[in-house]
Design a protein around this motif. Structure first.
Motif, PDB file in Angstrom:
ATOM      1  N   HIS A  55      45.334  41.319  39.839  1.00 64.75           N
ATOM      2  CA  HIS A  55      44.615  42.821  40.077  1.00 64.75           C
ATOM      3  C   HIS A  55      45.611  43.589  40.839  1.00 64.75           C
ATOM      4  N   THR A  99      40.921  46.657  45.205  1.00 63.68           N
ATOM      5  CA  THR A  99      39.727  45.834  45.650  1.00 63.68           C
ATOM      6  C   THR A  99      39.488  44.454  45.260  1.00 63.68           C
ATOM      7  N   ARG A 100      39.529  44.160  43.881  1.00 65.47           N
ATOM      8  CA  ARG A 100      39.455  42.895  43.483  1.00 65.47           C
ATOM      9  C   ARG A 100      40.555  41.998  43.969  1.00 65.47           C
ATOM     10  N   GLN A 152      41.952  42.210  46.908  1.00 68.12           N
ATOM     11  CA  GLN A 152      41.512  41.968  48.369  1.00 68.12           C
ATOM     12  C   GLN A 152      40.408  40.763  48.294  1.00 68.12           C
ATOM     13  N   GLN A 153      39.512  40.885  47.246  1.00 67.34           N
ATOM     14  CA  GLN A 153      38.407  39.948  47.294  1.00 67.34           C
ATOM     15  C   GLN A 153      39.047  38.855  47.129  1.00 67.34           C
ATOM     16  N   ASP A 167      40.417  37.473  50.171  1.00 69.70           N
ATOM     17  CA  ASP A 167      39.162  37.062  50.997  1.00 69.70           C
ATOM     18  C   ASP A 167      38.657  35.706  50.731  1.00 69.70           C
ATOM     19  N   THR A 168      38.479  35.504  49.484  1.00 71.13           N
ATOM     20  CA  THR A 168      38.108  34.203  49.087  1.00 71.13           C
ATOM     21  C   THR A 168      38.897  32.864  49.408  1.00 71.13           C
TER      22      THR A 168
END
Length: 373
Positions: free
Chosen positions: A120, A127-128, A130-131, A134-135
């Motif tokens: 990503h 953004t993706r 970081q998602q 974060d997961t």
């Protein structure tokens, strides 16, 4: 009879070898036999040799033929990495997604999430990315992969003095933190709890040093040195930070420690921390630098600059006498011990000093024992 037996045994071994060879070369599916290299292992060898095309063929073939075996997880992960390197991003995404789904709650899923974040990022979709990270932090907080990925982020916040942001991450990783990262976690926690007050941070650093937590102490002393406003607090932090460097040792650390102590000693030679710096310079020259004559000169200067009955004065006189006696400078050592006893008469009956003075007297009585400066 023995010769016949030997010949028969040799022939039998040859026949077995031939049969084994025929079996090896003619039996289909023998790739799974332990005598051959497993396709995934062969692919790793090819990857290490930078032969991605060969690895791609091996992995793709294995996945098609062994869709339900445990090794297929690793095969898909390696295949995804190759595809990512070759710019086959969609294919790589599919393989990493398959790993995350099939190997949920395992380290393979954590690794695949990391690779997904990289893809990503390469596409410019922060953004993706970081998602995905974060997961990783949410679902795999104790994973070595998560620790590696997020420690970098936390360390970056820490170095930028964004202690609150660093602490949030460190707390999530706390069960797995080791070494410098753990000490920075403790530092950030202490900084937040103290409200950033340099005096409280200095107290915490002194406690850490007393408890042999040198790395934590160094982190806190460095923060106080840079954030403090009280000159005495800053000087204490710098002197003790340099002491930590000295205790770690090594040429670079010793040079830096000497630089700090020399600066403080020259700026405020008669202050408490100027005196401490000068004493540490004596230790440095008498010890690692092996310049004992320089250490003797420093002791004489300290004795001149600090009043009698002060700790620094007594310490300097004693150390000067001890160094001269240790290096068999008997005449100078005698005068140095006499100076010590003149200022501090009680020292004249102190057993170790009595013994040293007797040794000096013996040295003077036997001049051949004396060494040249």
């Amino acid at each position: 009879m023995q010769r016949l037996y030997s010949q028969s045994f040799t022939a039998a071994r040859a026949a077995i070898a031939i049969l084994a060879g025929c079996f090896f070369f003619t039996t289909e599916g023998f790739a799974e036999n332990s005598l051959q290299v497993h396709p995934v292992e062969a692919a790793k060898v090819a990857i290490k040799a930078k032969n991605d095309e060969e690895a791609l063929k091996l992995l793709s073939s294995f996945i098609r033929s062994n869709a339900t075996t445990p090794e297929v997880i690793e095969a898909r992960f390696l295949l995804g990495q190759i595809q990512a390197r070759q710019g086959q991003v969609d294919e790589a995404f599919r393989n990493f997604s398959a790993v995350i789904t099939a190997a949920r709650d395992t380290e393979w899923a954590a690794k695949a999430l990391e690779e997904t974040a990289k893809l990503h990022e390469a596409r410019g979709n922060r953004t993706r990315a970081q998602q995905a990270r974060d997961t990783l932090l949410r679902d795999f907080s104790e994973s070595p992969t998560t620790l590696r990925v997020w420690s970098v982020v936390a360390d970056r916040h820490y170095q930028a003095r964004q202690f609150k942001e660093a602490l949030v991450i460190y707390e999530r990783l706390s069960a797995s933190l080791r070494g410098p990262a753990k000490e920075q976690f403790e530092s950030a926690k202490t900084i937040i709890e103290s409200g950033g007050d340099p005096a409280r941070l200095l107290e915490a650093a002194n406690r850490a040093l007393k408890n042999n937590r040198r790395d934590l102490a160094m982190n806190l002393y460095e923060i106080v040195s840079k954030q403090g406003t009280n000159p005495a607090t800053i000087a204490e932090a710098r002197v003790k930070y340099a002491w930590c460097l000295y205790s770690v040792g090594g040429p670079v650390n010793l040079v830096e420690a000497e630089k700090i102590w020399t600066t403080i000693a020259s700026q405020e030679p008669k202050s408490e921390w100027g005196g401490q710096s000068r004493w540490h310079l004596v230790q440095l020259h008498a010890g690692p630098k092996r310049e004992w004559q320089k250490a003797v000169e420093m002791c004489a200067a300290i004795a001149r600059d600090f009043p009698s009955d002060s700790f620094r004065h007594e310490q300097a006189l004693y150390t000067r006498a001890w160094l001269l006696r240790t290096h068999k400078q008997w005449g100078q050592a005698k005068s140095a011990f006499e100076d010590l006893v003149r200022y501090y008469p009680a020292k004249g009956s102190h057993p170790p000093i009595v013994r040293y003075m007797e040794e000096v007297a013996d040295g003077l009585a036997n001049p051949s024992q004396a060494s040249t400066p």
